[in-house]
Design an enzyme around this catalytic site. Structure first.
Site, mmCIF file in Angstrom:
data_model
loop_
_atom_site.group_PDB
_atom_site.id
_atom_site.type_symbol
_atom_site.label_atom_id
_atom_site.label_comp_id
_atom_site.label_asym_id
_atom_site.label_seq_id
_atom_site.Cartn_x
_atom_site.Cartn_y
_atom_site.Cartn_z
ATOM 1 C CE LYS A 221 -73.488 23.433 -35.757
ATOM 2 N NZ LYS A 221 -72.849 23.213 -37.289
ATOM 3 N NE ARG A 255 -66.812 26.431 -34.103
ATOM 4 C CZ ARG A 255 -67.942 27.071 -33.752
ATOM 5 N NH1 ARG A 255 -68.971 26.184 -33.840
ATOM 6 N NH2 ARG A 255 -68.037 28.139 -33.685
#
Length: 274
Positions: A221, A255
């Site tokens: 991210k 995740r």
């Protein structure tokens, strides 16, 4: 601590790895990379071989610039893939990344085991009643606004305190609809600045007071690649560092895009506690 996936109790006292399978053409990291049934199957098979406990399938990108996709199109994209994965890998539990109740229902009926909602029911008033009816585990994420507006909604007086209030309200509402298995996702990157993401990571153990499983999704991210002015493709090392910290702070599910590296991270952390 367990969740019930289609009658199988999954013990989360040992952290689990959730591999990401994006079937969107525009995901921030791997959008458009997998375009055929064989490509989806091959990628899923590799993640399973690498040790994925769950596969999280998404057909609607939640990045801020993503284009609108209708509910019907989302269903038409994702249901055939769920049916395909269920046929080829019947023992693998599938999580569905959606904020729409209609998609949740269609995918669970097609064989999915978990609903993963970035909006915790805020973007579809039918989501919580639907999940309660379906009786599947529900991952609720912290976010303000929607994917298009969230990055303009990062003003907090006390980030963690306000998130605790948010989760308290959403968990209570979910319980009203008889949702038994709830997983909390702090929502790294959603309605949070880079600095707020790191504050959240540093205080993540404070969410243990809910006595609910916690999912962490920081894979490649912007809190990693913007910090170093690199690309998502270069952010695996930072991902591994943050996954290590997340596990040390009590994460029950990671995740990730890179399953093998996450499994190795988990196994090393396990060795430290022997």
């Amino acid at each position: 601590m367990t969740i019930n996936c289609k009658g199988e109790l999954i013990d989360l006292s040992s952290p689990k790895i959730m591999g990401i399978l994006n079937i969107t053409p525009n995901s921030f990291f791997d959008g458009g990379k997998y375009k055929t049934d064989n490509a989806f199957l091959s990628h899923a098979e590799q993640m399973i071989k690498d040790g994925a406990d769950f596969i999280d399938v998404g057909a609607y990108s939640s990045k801020p610039s993503a284009e609108f996709v209708s509910e019907q199109e989302e269903i038409e994209r994702i249901v055939p893939i769920i049916e395909l994965l269920q046929r080829e890998f019947p023992k693998t539990h599938l999580s569905i990344d959606t904020f729409r109740a209609g998609v949740a229902r269609a995918t669970v009926e097609a064989g999915a085991s978990i609903i993963n909602d970035i909006a915790a029911g805020h973007l579809d008033s039918e989501m919580l009643p639907t999940v309660g009816e379906l009786q599947v585990p529900y991952i609720m994420m912290h976010m303000r606004g929607n994917p298009q507006t969230m990055q303009s909604m990062t003003q907090y007086t006390d980030l963690v305190k306000e998130m605790n209030i948010y989760f308290s309200e959403r968990v209570a509402k979910a319980r009203e609809y008889k949702i038994n298995d709830i997983v909390l996702d702090p929502g790294f990157g959603f309605a949070k600045t880079l600095e707020q993401n790191y504050e959240l990571m540093s205080k993540m153990e404070l969410f243990s007071s809910f006595e609910l499983p916690i999912l962490v999704g920081i894979s490649r991210k912007s809190m990693i690649y913007k910090l170093f002015d690199i690309t998502p493709q270069e952010a695996l090392n930072g991902t591994t560092v943050l996954n290590t910290i997340a596990l040390q702070k009590g994460a029950h599910i990671l995740r990730v895009h890179d399953v093998k590296e996450a499994v190795q991270t988990r196994e090393i952390i396990k060795q430290l506690s022997i």
